[in-house]
Write an enzyme that holds these catalytic residues in place. Structure first.
Site, PDB file in Angstrom:
ATOM      1  N   SER A 121      -0.860  76.740 -53.911  1.00 43.80           N
ATOM      2  CA  SER A 121       0.835  76.820 -53.522  1.00 43.80           C
ATOM      3  C   SER A 121       1.992  75.440 -54.423  1.00 43.80           C
ATOM      4  O   SER A 121       2.741  75.504 -54.390  1.00 43.80           O
ATOM      5  CB  SER A 121       1.558  76.973 -52.259  1.00 43.80           C
ATOM      6  OG  SER A 121       1.412  77.908 -51.900  1.00 43.80           O
ATOM      7  N   LYS A 124       3.750  76.724 -56.838  1.00 44.50           N
ATOM      8  CA  LYS A 124       5.136  76.926 -56.965  1.00 44.50           C
ATOM      9  C   LYS A 124       6.027  75.695 -57.528  1.00 44.50           C
ATOM     10  O   LYS A 124       7.230  76.318 -57.529  1.00 44.50           O
ATOM     11  CB  LYS A 124       5.829  76.969 -55.314  1.00 44.50           C
ATOM     12  CG  LYS A 124       4.959  78.384 -54.670  1.00 44.50           C
ATOM     13  CD  LYS A 124       4.735  79.196 -53.521  1.00 44.50           C
ATOM     14  CE  LYS A 124       4.534  79.943 -52.895  1.00 44.50           C
ATOM     15  NZ  LYS A 124       3.014  79.395 -52.766  1.00 44.50           N
ATOM     16  N   SER A 169       5.907  78.737 -48.182  1.00 44.72           N
ATOM     17  CA  SER A 169       5.149  79.260 -49.239  1.00 44.72           C
ATOM     18  C   SER A 169       5.290  80.205 -49.361  1.00 44.72           C
ATOM     19  O   SER A 169       3.604  80.851 -49.114  1.00 44.72           O
ATOM     20  CB  SER A 169       3.962  78.070 -49.008  1.00 44.72           C
ATOM     21  OG  SER A 169       3.740  78.138 -49.699  1.00 44.72           O
ATOM     22  N   TRP A 262      -2.916  75.051 -50.312  1.00 38.52           N
ATOM     23  CA  TRP A 262      -4.063  74.676 -49.483  1.00 38.52           C
ATOM     24  C   TRP A 262      -5.058  76.248 -50.583  1.00 38.52           C
ATOM     25  O   TRP A 262      -4.484  77.290 -50.397  1.00 38.52           O
ATOM     26  CB  TRP A 262      -4.092  75.279 -47.942  1.00 38.52           C
ATOM     27  CG  TRP A 262      -4.671  75.565 -47.467  1.00 38.52           C
ATOM     28  CD1 TRP A 262      -6.112  75.466 -47.991  1.00 38.52           C
ATOM     29  CD2 TRP A 262      -5.122  75.622 -45.934  1.00 38.52           C
ATOM     30  NE1 TRP A 262      -6.984  75.774 -46.642  1.00 38.52           N
ATOM     31  CE2 TRP A 262      -6.296  75.782 -45.496  1.00 38.52           C
ATOM     32  CE3 TRP A 262      -3.923  75.760 -45.079  1.00 38.52           C
ATOM     33  CZ2 TRP A 262      -6.699  75.473 -44.155  1.00 38.52           C
ATOM     34  CZ3 TRP A 262      -4.397  76.031 -43.425  1.00 38.52           C
ATOM     35  CH2 TRP A 262      -5.899  75.960 -43.422  1.00 38.52           C
ATOM     36  N   ARG A 302      -2.531  66.363 -44.310  1.00 40.25           N
ATOM     37  CA  ARG A 302      -2.005  66.367 -45.596  1.00 40.25           C
ATOM     38  C   ARG A 302      -1.368  65.268 -45.443  1.00 40.25           C
ATOM     39  O   ARG A 302      -0.574  64.567 -46.329  1.00 40.25           O
ATOM     40  CB  ARG A 302      -1.742  67.432 -46.429  1.00 40.25           C
ATOM     41  CG  ARG A 302      -3.125  68.341 -46.700  1.00 40.25           C
ATOM     42  CD  ARG A 302      -3.326  69.515 -46.897  1.00 40.25           C
ATOM     43  NE  ARG A 302      -2.066  70.375 -46.194  1.00 40.25           N
ATOM     44  CZ  ARG A 302      -1.682  71.454 -45.869  1.00 40.25           C
ATOM     45  NH1 ARG A 302      -1.680  72.531 -47.191  1.00 40.25           N
ATOM     46  NH2 ARG A 302      -1.031  72.288 -45.443  1.00 40.25           N
TER      47      ARG A 302
END
Length: 319
Positions: A121, A124, A169, A262, A302
């Protein structure tokens, strides 16, 4: 106090707008010491060499208003002492930080920083820009249908605008946009943005999720730093809107832009947090990726791990 960022090339980034998105990452092959200032040929496959910048594409000097210039070489500082922060978080990964004005790249685990991985993602970011440039999305507020099919995340089962789709997302909404853009224009924009290995594979709605597209952490910070400064070969309006979609925090004299990723179509799965910080008139682009072996336990590291690294390196003010 809000800081004004001048969206024009710094001396470090004054180069052709159609050149490689990675910022002479060949310097990352200069050894595992504290700093590297001269490139040497990196071992590995042709694709690995390209990912590290050794075989970067030739800039297109014939584009209107574009003058090709030699790529500047950032000072590269290897901070493998910061691997202790990864161990403390219980994950394996890499981190790349580009101080644009200072002309310095800081990396943790140089080899992994050069290794191309599934963008998931984080694509994006580029995909939003492509959708706006091609008219697949009229603007950030046009409501995009998700398609009506059950989704693995219930929150995705809604039509939503680009702004909300980036925030949550929403894969289904971006697959709708990918079908609108079509494979020909997707590939044209991958080439134009020089995004990672620029490979699509057979599926227009899966190539960033489980297809052939790959990008390294070093290439991520190159791409993001150029977006932050209006240096991509795209319209200023589309870049401005894309930046606005990514803004997640503004306080204490800094602004933070970021996107998670992810990718679970590979083993181990890969987790990302990428973006940039604007502070004191400077741009600091960053990219972290980690192996996700324990599901949410690893994925949840993360953002806090990246923030710890940014605090440690003085990019974000002390908490």
């Amino acid at each position: 106090m809000n800081q004004h960022i001048h969206r024009h090339p710094s001396p470090f980034l004054r180069r052709t707008a159609l050149g490689a998105a990675a910022l002479t990452i060949s310097t990352l092959a200069g050894g595992a010491g504290c700093a590297a200032t001269s490139p040497r040929t990196a071992p590995g496959t042709a694709e690995e060499r390209t990912a590290s910048g050794v075989a970067s594409p030739t800039p297109q000097a014939d584009a209107p208003g574009v003058t090709a210039q030699p790529d500047p070489e950032p000072q590269v500082v290897v901070r493998d002492d910061l691997r202790s922060l990864f161990r403390k978080a219980g994950v394996e990964g890499t981190f790349a930080l580009l101080d644009v004005e200072g002309g310095r790249m800081t990396v943790v685990d140089r080899r992994r920083a050069e290794r191309r991985m599934l963008p998931a993602s984080t694509f994006k970011v580029a995909h939003s820009l492509i959708a706006l440039e091609t008219g697949a999305a009229a603007d950030a507020d046009e409501v995009i249908p998700y398609g009506g099919k059950p989704q693995r995340i219930k929150e995705w089962e809604h039509d939503m605008n680009l702004r909300d789709a980036v925030r949550v997302s929403n894969v289904a909404v971006f697959q709708t946009l990918a079908r609108r853009i079509g494979p020909k224009r997707e590939k044209q924009w991958l080439d134009r943005l020089d995004y990672g290995n620029r490979r699509m594979g057979p599926s227009v709605q899966q190539f960033w999720l489980d297809g052939s597209l790959r990008i390294s952490a070093a290439e991520q910070v190159g791409f993001l730093s150029r977006l932050a400064q209006d240096l991509l070969p795209a319209s200023p309006e589309a870049m401005r809107t894309t930046r606005d979609l990514l803004k997640i925090e503004q306080k204490n004299g800094y602004t933070l832009y970021a996107k998670t990723g992810w990718g679970d179509a590979v083993r181990p799965a890969v987790g990302w947090w990428v973006g940039w910080v604007e502070r004191g008139g400077h741009v600091y682009a960053f990219a972290l990726n980690i192996d996700i072996k324990a599901g949410n336990r690893d994925a949840d590291q993360r953002i806090p791990l990246t923030r710890t690294l940014l605090h440690t390196l003085g990019v974000l003010p002390a908490a």
